[in-house]
Design an enzyme around this catalytic site. Sequence first.
Site, PDB file in Angstrom:
ATOM      1  N   GLN A 172      -8.713 -11.777 -22.722  1.00  0.00           N
ATOM      2  CA  GLN A 172      -8.257 -12.600 -24.062  1.00  0.00           C
ATOM      3  C   GLN A 172      -9.281 -12.302 -25.140  1.00  0.00           C
ATOM      4  O   GLN A 172      -9.013 -11.998 -26.182  1.00  0.00           O
ATOM      5  CB  GLN A 172      -7.985 -13.997 -23.854  1.00  0.00           C
ATOM      6  CG  GLN A 172      -7.416 -14.794 -25.084  1.00  0.00           C
ATOM      7  CD  GLN A 172      -7.462 -16.250 -24.604  1.00  0.00           C
ATOM      8  OE1 GLN A 172      -8.260 -16.780 -23.839  1.00  0.00           O
ATOM      9  NE2 GLN A 172      -6.689 -17.037 -25.578  1.00  0.00           N
ATOM     10  N   ASP A 182     -12.789  -1.735 -17.964  1.00  0.00           N
ATOM     11  CA  ASP A 182     -12.237  -2.988 -17.091  1.00  0.00           C
ATOM     12  C   ASP A 182     -11.678  -2.163 -15.611  1.00  0.00           C
ATOM     13  O   ASP A 182     -11.714  -0.944 -15.674  1.00  0.00           O
ATOM     14  CB  ASP A 182     -10.901  -3.432 -17.842  1.00  0.00           C
ATOM     15  CG  ASP A 182     -10.632  -4.819 -17.416  1.00  0.00           C
ATOM     16  OD1 ASP A 182     -10.729  -5.547 -18.171  1.00  0.00           O
ATOM     17  OD2 ASP A 182     -10.149  -4.938 -16.414  1.00  0.00           O
ATOM     18  N   ASN A 196     -15.944  -1.511 -12.284  1.00  0.00           N
ATOM     19  CA  ASN A 196     -15.943  -2.667 -11.388  1.00  0.00           C
ATOM     20  C   ASN A 196     -17.369  -3.453 -11.216  1.00  0.00           C
ATOM     21  O   ASN A 196     -18.340  -2.649 -10.694  1.00  0.00           O
ATOM     22  CB  ASN A 196     -15.459  -2.394  -9.935  1.00  0.00           C
ATOM     23  CG  ASN A 196     -15.451  -3.487  -8.648  1.00  0.00           C
ATOM     24  OD1 ASN A 196     -16.014  -4.694  -9.272  1.00  0.00           O
ATOM     25  ND2 ASN A 196     -15.201  -3.258  -7.412  1.00  0.00           N
ATOM     26  N   TYR A 238     -16.103 -22.623 -11.814  1.00  0.00           N
ATOM     27  CA  TYR A 238     -16.409 -21.595 -13.180  1.00  0.00           C
ATOM     28  C   TYR A 238     -17.435 -22.561 -13.787  1.00  0.00           C
ATOM     29  O   TYR A 238     -18.355 -21.757 -14.346  1.00  0.00           O
ATOM     30  CB  TYR A 238     -14.926 -21.921 -13.798  1.00  0.00           C
ATOM     31  CG  TYR A 238     -15.145 -21.305 -15.223  1.00  0.00           C
ATOM     32  CD1 TYR A 238     -15.503 -19.909 -15.389  1.00  0.00           C
ATOM     33  CD2 TYR A 238     -14.917 -21.916 -16.491  1.00  0.00           C
ATOM     34  CE1 TYR A 238     -15.474 -19.223 -16.530  1.00  0.00           C
ATOM     35  CE2 TYR A 238     -15.071 -21.239 -17.596  1.00  0.00           C
ATOM     36  CZ  TYR A 238     -15.314 -20.091 -17.610  1.00  0.00           C
ATOM     37  OH  TYR A 238     -15.222 -19.629 -18.967  1.00  0.00           O
TER      38      TYR A 238
END
Length: 318
Positions: free
Chosen positions: A13, A35, A53, A143
Site C-alpha cells: 500500500q 518485492d 526476498n 506486529y
Amino acid sequence: MSEKILVIGANGQIGTELVNALRDKYGAEEVIASDINSPIYAIRHSGPFEFVNVLDKDNLHHIFTKHQPTQVYLLAAILSAVGEQKPKMAWDLNMTGLIQILDYAVEFGVKKVFWPSSIAVFGPHSPQENTPQYCVMDPNTVYGFSKLAGERWCEYYYEKHGLDVRSLRYPGLIGWRANPGGGTTDYAVHIFHEALKKGSYQSFLSANTALPMMYMDDAIRATITLMDTPAEQITIRSSYNLAGISFTPAQLAEEIKKLIPNFEISYAEHDPRQAIADSWPKSIDDSYAQKDWGWKLEYDLKTMTEDMLKNLKNVILA
C-alpha cells in the site's frame, strides 16, 4: 553525488505510491523497486525492478552489490491482522528482514535508511488520548512488539554504527491507488470501495472506535520530508509519532453520506480485530515531528473523503 534508491516491498500500500513519488523526485532510473512478487504494470515498467526476498541473505547481498544504493526504504512487513494469524512468520519477516537490511546498510555504506513503525507499538496501558512520543508501551500483538523491537534496533544501529536510520509511527493509512495489506485499520479503505460498488458496508470495527488515520498523500509527503531533513535536525532515532486525523467508522460513514446519500453502514460483532483496535491510541501527539522537521497535515476528514471518492470512482469505473 547522485542518489540510488532501493525500495524493498514496493508492491504494498505504501510502496506502490512511494516508488512513484521517489521516481518523480529523483528520476525513474535512480529508484529500484523490489518485492518478492511481481508488481503492478506501472511500477515494473516505469523504472528498474528486482525480485527480492528480504529473508534471503544471498539475494540481498547480490542486490546491494549490483546497485550500491545510497538510500534504502524497507517496507516489507506482515501487518497486524495477518500477523495474529501467522505470528512466528510475522516476527521472522519483520525482525530478521530489518536486521539484515541494517547490516548490509552498514557494510555497503548506505547514507540513509527508512523503516516504518506504527501506532501498534502502543498498548492497553499507553495513554489513549493525545498519546505522547514517550510513554508506557506495552503492545499485545506480534506486529506491535515486532515494531517496538525494530525501533530499538534502529536506534541501536544509529548509536553503535552511525547509521542514519529514520522512521515514522504511521497511523492507519488510507489511499486509492493500492489495496491495504491486512491491517486493523483496513476498514477505512474498504468502506470507500463498498460505498461505490454496493452502497453499503459492514464494518468489522464498532461504530465508535476512534483511531488515528492519515491520507496516503500526507503519509508519502511526511516520509520524503523526513528523509530530506538534515541529519542534525533529527532528534529521534527510534521512530517519530505521526498523528493524522482521528475518527470513528460512524463519523467516516456520515462524511461519505454527504456525497453518497443512500450509503448505509452496519457493524459486525465479535471480530478479533476489534480487540487490537481497542488497545491502540485514539489520537496521537506528533509535536516532535512538527518541531524537528516542520511537519504539517494537509488533509482533514472532509477533504480526504472527497478526494478518495473522486479518484476511486475513476478506478472502479475504468
